[in-house]
Design a protein around this motif. Structure first.
Motif, PDB file in Angstrom:
ATOM      1  N   UNK A  43     -50.031  22.815 -41.459  1.00 47.90           N
ATOM      2  CA  UNK A  43     -49.138  22.204 -42.242  1.00 47.90           C
ATOM      3  C   UNK A  43     -49.822  21.145 -43.300  1.00 47.90           C
ATOM      4  N   UNK A  44     -50.845  20.574 -42.546  1.00 46.09           N
ATOM      5  CA  UNK A  44     -51.649  19.575 -43.448  1.00 46.09           C
ATOM      6  C   UNK A  44     -52.622  20.086 -44.259  1.00 46.09           C
ATOM      7  N   UNK A  45     -53.185  21.219 -44.020  1.00 49.64           N
ATOM      8  CA  UNK A  45     -54.032  21.921 -44.937  1.00 49.64           C
ATOM      9  C   UNK A  45     -53.245  22.538 -46.080  1.00 49.64           C
ATOM     10  N   UNK A  46     -52.062  23.085 -45.752  1.00 49.89           N
ATOM     11  CA  UNK A  46     -51.291  23.851 -46.742  1.00 49.89           C
ATOM     12  C   UNK A  46     -50.621  22.557 -47.892  1.00 49.89           C
ATOM     13  N   UNK A  47     -50.533  21.394 -47.324  1.00 48.70           N
ATOM     14  CA  UNK A  47     -50.002  20.254 -48.024  1.00 48.70           C
ATOM     15  C   UNK A  47     -51.109  20.024 -49.054  1.00 48.70           C
ATOM     16  N   UNK A  48     -52.454  19.796 -48.623  1.00 46.81           N
ATOM     17  CA  UNK A  48     -53.359  19.501 -49.389  1.00 46.81           C
ATOM     18  C   UNK A  48     -53.705  20.648 -50.350  1.00 46.81           C
ATOM     19  N   UNK A  49     -53.594  21.842 -49.978  1.00 51.70           N
ATOM     20  CA  UNK A  49     -54.004  22.789 -50.985  1.00 51.70           C
ATOM     21  C   UNK A  49     -52.655  22.891 -51.941  1.00 51.70           C
ATOM     22  N   UNK A  50     -51.581  22.493 -51.540  1.00 48.73           N
ATOM     23  CA  UNK A  50     -50.339  22.345 -52.757  1.00 48.73           C
ATOM     24  C   UNK A  50     -50.540  21.291 -53.518  1.00 48.73           C
ATOM     25  N   UNK A  51     -50.816  20.219 -52.997  1.00 45.48           N
ATOM     26  CA  UNK A  51     -51.341  19.070 -53.938  1.00 45.48           C
ATOM     27  C   UNK A  51     -52.421  19.164 -54.930  1.00 45.48           C
ATOM     28  N   UNK A  52     -53.739  19.840 -54.384  1.00 47.64           N
ATOM     29  CA  UNK A  52     -54.650  20.152 -55.159  1.00 47.64           C
ATOM     30  C   UNK A  52     -54.551  21.128 -56.272  1.00 47.64           C
ATOM     31  N   UNK A  53     -53.608  22.024 -56.054  1.00 43.30           N
ATOM     32  CA  UNK A  53     -53.337  23.133 -57.189  1.00 43.30           C
ATOM     33  C   UNK A  53     -52.278  22.407 -57.870  1.00 43.30           C
ATOM     34  N   UNK A  54     -51.629  21.394 -57.745  1.00 41.72           N
ATOM     35  CA  UNK A  54     -50.574  20.676 -58.846  1.00 41.72           C
ATOM     36  C   UNK A  54     -51.686  19.822 -60.122  1.00 41.72           C
ATOM     37  N   UNK A  55     -51.361  20.439 -61.270  1.00 41.99           N
ATOM     38  CA  UNK A  55     -52.182  19.703 -62.189  1.00 41.99           C
ATOM     39  C   UNK A  55     -51.762  18.351 -62.211  1.00 41.99           C
ATOM     40  N   UNK A  56     -52.663  17.241 -62.525  1.00 37.44           N
ATOM     41  CA  UNK A  56     -52.649  15.869 -62.752  1.00 37.44           C
ATOM     42  C   UNK A  56     -53.429  15.577 -64.072  1.00 37.44           C
ATOM     43  N   UNK A  57     -52.829  16.062 -65.150  1.00 35.55           N
ATOM     44  CA  UNK A  57     -53.678  15.988 -66.318  1.00 35.55           C
ATOM     45  C   UNK A  57     -53.521  14.458 -67.046  1.00 35.55           C
ATOM     46  N   UNK A  58     -53.908  13.587 -66.409  1.00 43.36           N
ATOM     47  CA  UNK A  58     -53.969  12.129 -66.707  1.00 43.36           C
ATOM     48  C   UNK A  58     -55.557  11.890 -67.144  1.00 43.36           C
ATOM     49  N   UNK A  59     -55.540  11.528 -68.429  1.00 44.68           N
ATOM     50  CA  UNK A  59     -56.997  11.031 -68.963  1.00 44.68           C
ATOM     51  C   UNK A  59     -57.535   9.766 -68.323  1.00 44.68           C
ATOM     52  N   UNK A  60     -56.600   9.096 -67.708  1.00 44.77           N
ATOM     53  CA  UNK A  60     -56.926   7.592 -67.181  1.00 44.77           C
ATOM     54  C   UNK A  60     -57.089   7.568 -65.807  1.00 44.77           C
ATOM     55  N   UNK A  61     -56.860   8.817 -64.963  1.00 42.77           N
ATOM     56  CA  UNK A  61     -56.851   8.676 -63.576  1.00 42.77           C
ATOM     57  C   UNK A  61     -57.604   9.882 -63.184  1.00 42.77           C
ATOM     58  N   UNK A  62     -59.106   9.535 -63.026  1.00 42.20           N
ATOM     59  CA  UNK A  62     -59.984  10.679 -62.428  1.00 42.20           C
ATOM     60  C   UNK A  62     -60.182  10.751 -60.985  1.00 42.20           C
ATOM     61  N   UNK A  63     -59.537   9.741 -60.209  1.00 43.27           N
ATOM     62  CA  UNK A  63     -59.628   9.585 -58.821  1.00 43.27           C
ATOM     63  C   UNK A  63     -58.989  10.946 -58.129  1.00 43.27           C
ATOM     64  N   UNK A  64     -57.749  11.291 -58.920  1.00 44.94           N
ATOM     65  CA  UNK A  64     -57.168  12.414 -58.344  1.00 44.94           C
ATOM     66  C   UNK A  64     -58.149  13.806 -58.476  1.00 44.94           C
ATOM     67  N   UNK A  65     -58.802  13.778 -59.576  1.00 46.63           N
ATOM     68  CA  UNK A  65     -59.656  14.882 -59.623  1.00 46.63           C
ATOM     69  C   UNK A  65     -60.897  14.866 -58.771  1.00 46.63           C
ATOM     70  N   UNK A  66     -61.316  13.719 -58.780  1.00 47.45           N
ATOM     71  CA  UNK A  66     -62.383  13.734 -57.700  1.00 47.45           C
ATOM     72  C   UNK A  66     -62.154  14.152 -56.303  1.00 47.45           C
ATOM     73  N   UNK A  67     -61.097  13.489 -55.738  1.00 47.97           N
ATOM     74  CA  UNK A  67     -60.509  13.897 -54.395  1.00 47.97           C
ATOM     75  C   UNK A  67     -60.388  15.571 -54.238  1.00 47.97           C
TER      76      UNK A  67
END
Length: 179
Positions: free
Chosen positions: A74-98
């Motif tokens: 369930x934790x792996x699936x949550x991480x996959x769900x989150x990673x596939x959710x676009x976070x299109x913020x020019x000012x927040x690169x931390x999400x993209x790096x994780x």
């Protein structure tokens, strides 16, 4: 970004005790996203209650038993769900790096489309900065105040150019199949 996704990524890389995880976090993800050790322990408890991680107590020969945390399906699936959710913020690169770090451990997550959209947004911002440069700072004799303002704009231009150069290096990696 939730610290939980960064912790899930780290635990997928290597199951760990809270102490080991906090130290590894400080030496890796912690360089671009900060979390206190207390915060990490609090989040690990929440993740265990959510069924995302398993806590295994191990006898280490001392007074205290070690608690080793491992990611559950369930934790792996949550991480996959989150990673596939676009976070299109020019000012927040931390999400993209994780997310990129998660892709390194999980495998392809389809981040190339998100990165391509971010490239386009950063390119558009760079074009605006360059238009301002041409419009406001083309004169040969700038006042001190204008020179300082221009220095700030140049920092923005350099930041965007650097980000775009980095993203253009990363994008082909996202198109490669996992080995």
């Amino acid at each position: 970004m939730s610290i939980q996704h960064a912790l899930l990524t780290s635990l997928l890389e290597q199951p760990s005790t809270g102490y080991e995880l906090a130290n590894r976090f400080d030496r890796s993800i912690g360089y671009f996203w900060q979390a206190s050790h207390q915060q990490i322990y609090r989040e690990l408890a929440r993740m265990a209650r959510s069924g995302w991680v398993q806590v295994e107590e191990q006898d280490n020969g001392g007074k205290r038993r070690r608690k080793v945390y491992r990611v559950l399906p369930d934790g792996r699936e949550e991480l996959i769900r989150w990673a596939r959710s676009p976070e299109l913020s020019l000012n927040n690169t931390q999400d993209l790096l994780v997310k990129l770090r998660a892709e390194a451990v999980i495998g392809p997550l389809g981040l190339d489309a998100e990165l391509q959209q971010l490239i386009e947004q950063h390119q558009a911002r760079l074009e605006v900065y360059r238009e301002i440069e041409q419009r406001d700072f083309a004169a040969a004799n700038l006042s001190r105040a204008q020179q300082l303002q221009y220095a700030i704009l140049r920092k923005g231009i350099m930041t965007e150019e650097n980000w775009l150069a980095w993203a253009q290096q990363v994008l082909p990696l996202l198109h490669q199949n996992q080995p």
